[in-house]
Design a protein around this motif. Structure first.
Motif, PDB file in Angstrom:
ATOM      1  N   ALA A  61       0.841  -1.201   0.000  1.00  9.95           N
ATOM      2  CA  ALA A  61       0.000   0.000   0.000  1.00  9.95           C
ATOM      3  C   ALA A  61       0.874   1.249   0.000  1.00  9.95           C
ATOM      4  CB  ALA A  61      -0.945  -0.005   1.193  1.00  9.95           C
ATOM      5  N   VAL A  62       1.927   1.252   0.800  1.00 18.42           N
ATOM      6  CA  VAL A  62       2.841   2.400   0.833  1.00 18.42           C
ATOM      7  C   VAL A  62       3.535   2.562  -0.521  1.00 18.42           C
ATOM      8  CG1 VAL A  62       4.961   3.304   1.877  1.00 18.42           C
ATOM      9  CG2 VAL A  62       3.172   2.329   3.322  1.00 18.42           C
ATOM     10  N   GLN A  63       3.948   1.472  -1.116  1.00 23.74           N
ATOM     11  CA  GLN A  63       4.599   1.535  -2.427  1.00 23.74           C
ATOM     12  C   GLN A  63       3.644   2.070  -3.491  1.00 23.74           C
ATOM     13  OE1 GLN A  63       6.945  -2.019  -3.514  1.00 23.74           O
ATOM     14  NE2 GLN A  63       6.816  -2.597  -1.358  1.00 23.74           N
ATOM     15  N   LEU A  64       2.393   1.632  -3.453  1.00 23.47           N
ATOM     16  CA  LEU A  64       1.411   2.140  -4.413  1.00 23.47           C
ATOM     17  C   LEU A  64       1.174   3.636  -4.199  1.00 23.47           C
ATOM     18  CD1 LEU A  64      -1.014  -0.898  -4.369  1.00 23.47           C
ATOM     19  CD2 LEU A  64       0.191  -0.044  -6.397  1.00 23.47           C
ATOM     20  N   LEU A  65       1.095   4.070  -2.942  1.00 21.06           N
ATOM     21  CA  LEU A  65       0.947   5.499  -2.661  1.00 21.06           C
ATOM     22  C   LEU A  65       2.163   6.279  -3.159  1.00 21.06           C
ATOM     23  CD1 LEU A  65      -0.635   5.472   0.901  1.00 21.06           C
ATOM     24  CD2 LEU A  65      -1.696   6.328  -1.203  1.00 21.06           C
ATOM     25  N   VAL A  74      -6.963   3.911   7.834  1.00 22.71           N
ATOM     26  CA  VAL A  74      -6.777   5.093   8.682  1.00 22.71           C
ATOM     27  C   VAL A  74      -5.402   5.033   9.338  1.00 22.71           C
ATOM     28  CG1 VAL A  74      -7.564   6.232  10.794  1.00 22.71           C
ATOM     29  CG2 VAL A  74      -9.234   5.515   9.068  1.00 22.71           C
ATOM     30  N   ARG A  75      -5.046   3.869   9.894  1.00 23.07           N
ATOM     31  CA  ARG A  75      -3.722   3.710  10.528  1.00 23.07           C
ATOM     32  C   ARG A  75      -2.609   3.937   9.514  1.00 23.07           C
ATOM     33  NH1 ARG A  75      -6.171  -0.734  12.989  1.00 23.07           N
ATOM     34  NH2 ARG A  75      -5.051  -2.150  11.600  1.00 23.07           N
ATOM     35  N   LEU A  76      -2.742   3.378   8.326  1.00 20.96           N
ATOM     36  CA  LEU A  76      -1.715   3.531   7.290  1.00 20.96           C
ATOM     37  C   LEU A  76      -1.509   5.002   6.946  1.00 20.96           C
ATOM     38  CD1 LEU A  76       0.102   2.484   4.896  1.00 20.96           C
ATOM     39  CD2 LEU A  76      -1.989   2.576   3.539  1.00 20.96           C
ATOM     40  N   TYR A  77      -2.592   5.717   6.664  1.00 17.84           N
ATOM     41  CA  TYR A  77      -2.468   7.114   6.252  1.00 17.84           C
ATOM     42  C   TYR A  77      -1.879   7.961   7.367  1.00 17.84           C
ATOM     43  CZ  TYR A  77      -5.511   5.345   2.598  1.00 17.84           C
ATOM     44  OH  TYR A  77      -6.043   4.609   1.588  1.00 17.84           O
ATOM     45  N   GLU A  78      -2.350   7.770   8.578  1.00 14.86           N
ATOM     46  CA  GLU A  78      -1.858   8.594   9.682  1.00 14.86           C
ATOM     47  C   GLU A  78      -0.404   8.264  10.012  1.00 14.86           C
ATOM     48  OE1 GLU A  78      -4.839   8.471  12.785  1.00 14.86           O
ATOM     49  OE2 GLU A  78      -6.229   9.644  11.527  1.00 14.86           O
ATOM     50  N   ARG A  79      -0.037   6.999   9.937  1.00 16.21           N
ATOM     51  CA  ARG A  79       1.354   6.594  10.164  1.00 16.21           C
ATOM     52  C   ARG A  79       2.272   7.157   9.072  1.00 16.21           C
ATOM     53  NH1 ARG A  79       0.408   1.325  10.390  1.00 16.21           N
ATOM     54  NH2 ARG A  79       0.945   0.966   8.227  1.00 16.21           N
ATOM     55  N   SER A  80       1.731   7.344   7.875  1.00 21.20           N
ATOM     56  CA  SER A  80       2.509   7.858   6.745  1.00 21.20           C
ATOM     57  C   SER A  80       2.524   9.381   6.670  1.00 21.20           C
ATOM     58  CB  SER A  80       1.950   7.294   5.429  1.00 21.20           C
ATOM     59  OG  SER A  80       2.008   5.894   5.428  1.00 21.20           O
ATOM     60  N   TYR A  82      -8.483  13.246   4.047  1.00 16.72           N
ATOM     61  CA  TYR A  82      -7.061  13.407   4.325  1.00 16.72           C
ATOM     62  C   TYR A  82      -6.375  14.178   3.204  1.00 16.72           C
ATOM     63  CZ  TYR A  82      -7.218   9.973   8.096  1.00 16.72           C
ATOM     64  OH  TYR A  82      -7.497   9.331   9.275  1.00 16.72           O
ATOM     65  N   VAL A  83      -5.268  14.843   3.551  1.00 26.39           N
ATOM     66  CA  VAL A  83      -4.373  15.449   2.568  1.00 26.39           C
ATOM     67  C   VAL A  83      -2.983  14.865   2.793  1.00 26.39           C
ATOM     68  CG1 VAL A  83      -5.681  17.580   2.264  1.00 26.39           C
ATOM     69  CG2 VAL A  83      -3.908  17.467   4.013  1.00 26.39           C
ATOM     70  N   SER A  84      -2.205  14.813   1.710  1.00 23.33           N
ATOM     71  CA  SER A  84      -0.873  14.225   1.766  1.00 23.33           C
ATOM     72  C   SER A  84       0.067  15.078   2.610  1.00 23.33           C
ATOM     73  CB  SER A  84      -0.315  14.051   0.356  1.00 23.33           C
ATOM     74  OG  SER A  84      -0.262  15.283  -0.319  1.00 23.33           O
ATOM     75  N   PRO A  85       1.140  14.462   3.079  1.00 28.00           N
ATOM     76  CA  PRO A  85       2.112  15.218   3.882  1.00 28.00           C
ATOM     77  C   PRO A  85       2.664  16.413   3.096  1.00 28.00           C
ATOM     78  CG  PRO A  85       2.558  12.857   3.990  1.00 28.00           C
ATOM     79  CD  PRO A  85       1.509  13.074   2.930  1.00 28.00           C
ATOM     80  N   PRO A  86       3.004  17.494   3.792  1.00 25.26           N
ATOM     81  CA  PRO A  86       3.556  18.679   3.122  1.00 25.26           C
ATOM     82  C   PRO A  86       4.820  18.323   2.334  1.00 25.26           C
ATOM     83  CG  PRO A  86       3.066  19.156   5.418  1.00 25.26           C
ATOM     84  CD  PRO A  86       2.883  17.673   5.221  1.00 25.26           C
ATOM     85  N   GLY A  87       4.957  18.985   1.198  1.00 25.61           N
ATOM     86  CA  GLY A  87       6.162  18.799   0.380  1.00 25.61           C
ATOM     87  C   GLY A  87       6.141  17.573  -0.501  1.00 25.61           C
TER      88      GLY A  87
END
Length: 152
Positions: free
Chosen positions: A83-87, A110-116, A141-146
């Motif tokens: 999932a992280v690789q696909l993101l 939810v855990r995946l997105y917040e952990r990432s 959700y929005v992606s991490p800054p940068g």
């Protein structure tokens, strides 16, 4: 394992993987009348699959409004970071910050997105019903800054 753009020839295998995910995780909550169309949302910019030995292990899509959509990983392939690789693939293809929605019942997501590092910016009620028969609560959700500022 390889992650690559989805082709029209991959759609049947994607539907098969989605059926397994739906039976296991109830995602999507209701099986779509046309699963191929469901996997190809309006405004699709691209879709990518994780594949191994000709089996689809995961899928993700990106729409023109920079929304991550249709992300899933089959139960047999979990725990491998797919999932992280696909993101990461979606972020590399994005032209700006990304957004996504996830049901409050999707606790693993939810855990995946917040952990990432994704940041929850709100919530709304869906037009479809959750397992309790109530309008589902969607977290936005929005992606991490940068991140998400590269063009392919």
């Amino acid at each position: 394992m390889e992650i690559r753009p989805r082709t029209p020839e991959d759609l049947a295998a994607c539907i098969e993987a989605l059926a397994e995910v739906q039976a296991t995780d109830r995602y999507p909550v209701d099986w779509p009348a046309d699963p191929g169309a469901w996997l190809t949302p309006d405004g699709l910019v691209g879709a990518w699959i994780a594949i191994e030995a000709e089996a689809v292990l995961g899928h993700v899509a990106l729409t023109h409004d920079m929304e991550v959509s249709r992300l899933f990983v089959t139960s047999a392939a979990r725990g491998r970071g797919l999932a992280v690789q696909l993101l990461d693939v979606v972020r590399a293809a994005a032209l700006g910050p990304l957004k996504l929605q996830v049901s409050s019942e999707g606790t693993a997501g939810v855990r995946l997105y917040e952990r990432s590092g994704w940041r929850r910016v709100g919530s709304t009620r869906a037009t479809w019903l959750n397992a309790a028969g109530e309008p589902a609560l969607l977290y936005h959700y929005v992606s991490p800054p940068g991140e998400g500022h590269l063009a392919p």
